[in-house]
Design a protein around this motif. Structure first.
Motif: not given
Ligand code: PHE
Length: 337
Positions: A163, A165, A191, A205
């Protein structure tokens, strides 16, 4: 000999043929040459007569060869010029112009919306460490939620990010714990999924992060509502459902009231009429702390969305694989979208 040679020269239509004729009559073993060679056998009276005749014949053949050679060269040149002629009056061929990929377009559109709300655009590595992809996001080794994200591991510590994040953690680290942060980060994620109409082992994303003093859940909701209305139209509603992410608390998933539009018009989605487009929540105090922020002083929200899904929804694309297979017939439909 003369008649025969001249006849052949007249009917020759290639330079190569002339060369052959020259060899056949005037060459070392040529027929005229052998006449001249045989002169020794002739009587004294015959020699000058035959000699003169043979020389005359040789000259005539040589001249005929030269003239024909010149003519053939001229013809060849003429032919070449004719073939290479450019007709400047012909209409031009249309030049094919490329266009932006639909996905690039959507990502840039989303970027612009958030830039307009004061966010800066950042990037992070696709090959990520276990630390940033998981640990720094409150997902220690052995945490069951790691299974939610089927990970491509490279080594024990290196992986393809699952992700965007990790860029939250990287950005906060860079901002040093005493500044507010407002950033979005678009990028590819990976993934271990089997590709089908709605899954791809690589997709996109866009992460969002806002950390500051007194950032609240209502700010998150307001921001997402703005985003949805700007992206899909004023008539759209959003709804937040409680969810779980280890790096946010509380966590939500956002649905948008669903209409699919195409050239013919719009229709409400089948099923519940809502479609999920992102995950979000308030940044977990552990995440803030690990990145050097004091959770008593700073709070923040984060969200992560999938631009493919957003494009699919906005343009009625029904197979995610269309974004990656580069079928021009698909891509060209959106050049003026
Ligand atoms: N990283 C999470 C995902 O890939 C999405 C997410 C990002 C959720 C930021 C909360 C805050 O599913």
């Amino acid at each position: 000999i003369k008649q025969e040679a001249l006849g052949r020269i007249v009917s020759a239509d290639e330079l190569k043929e002339l060369q052959e004729i020259k060899v056949a009559y005037l060459g070392k073993k040529g027929s005229l040459t052998s006449v001249l060679r045989g002169m020794g056998k002739l009587s004294k009276e015959e020699r000058p007569l035959i000699g003169e005749l043979a020389n005359q014949v040789r000259e005539e053949i040589t001249t005929a060869l030269e003239e024909k050679g010149q003519k053939l060269e001229e013809l060849a040149l003429e032919k070449q010029l004719e073939e290479e002629a450019i007709d400047v009056t012909l209409p031009g061929r249309p030049v094919e112009v490329g266009g932006e990929h639909l996905l690039t377009k959507i990502v840039e559109e989303i970027e612009d919306l958030f830039i307009g709300m004061g966010y800066e655009v950042r990037e992070g590595p696709e090959v990520e460490t276990d630390y940033y992809n998981f640990e720094a996001l409150n997902l220690p080794k052995g945490h069951p939620a790691r299974d939610m994200q089927d990970t491509f591991y490279i080594t024990n510590e290196l992986l393809m990010r699952t992700h965007t994040s990790p860029v939250q953690a990287r950005t906060m680290k860079e901002f040093d714990g005493d500044q507010s942060v407002k950033m979005i980060c678009p990028g590819k994620v990976y993934r271990r999924d089997t590709d089908d109409a709605t899954h791809s082992h690589q997709f996109t994303q866009i992460e969002g992060l806002y950390v500051g003093k007194d950032v609240r859940m209502s700010d998150l909701k307001g921001t997402l509502d703005q985003f949805a209305k700007k992206m899909f139209g004023k008539d759209r509603e959003i709804r937040l459902r409680p969810s779980f992410f280890p790096f946010t608390e509380p966590s939500v998933e956002m649905d948008i009231s669903c209409k699919v539009c195409n050239g013919q018009g719009c229709s409400v989605c089948k099923g519940t009429g809502w479609i999920e487009i992102l995950g979000a929540g308030m940044v977990h105090p552990n995440v803030l702390e690990m990145a050097g922020y004091d959770p008593k002083e700073y709070t923040g929200f984060a969200f992560g969305m999938g631009p493919e899904r957003i494009a699919m929804l906005k343009y009625g694309v029904n197979d995610i694989r269309q974004f990656y297979t580069n079928d021009k017939r698909f891509l060209e439909q959106y050049h003026n979208a």
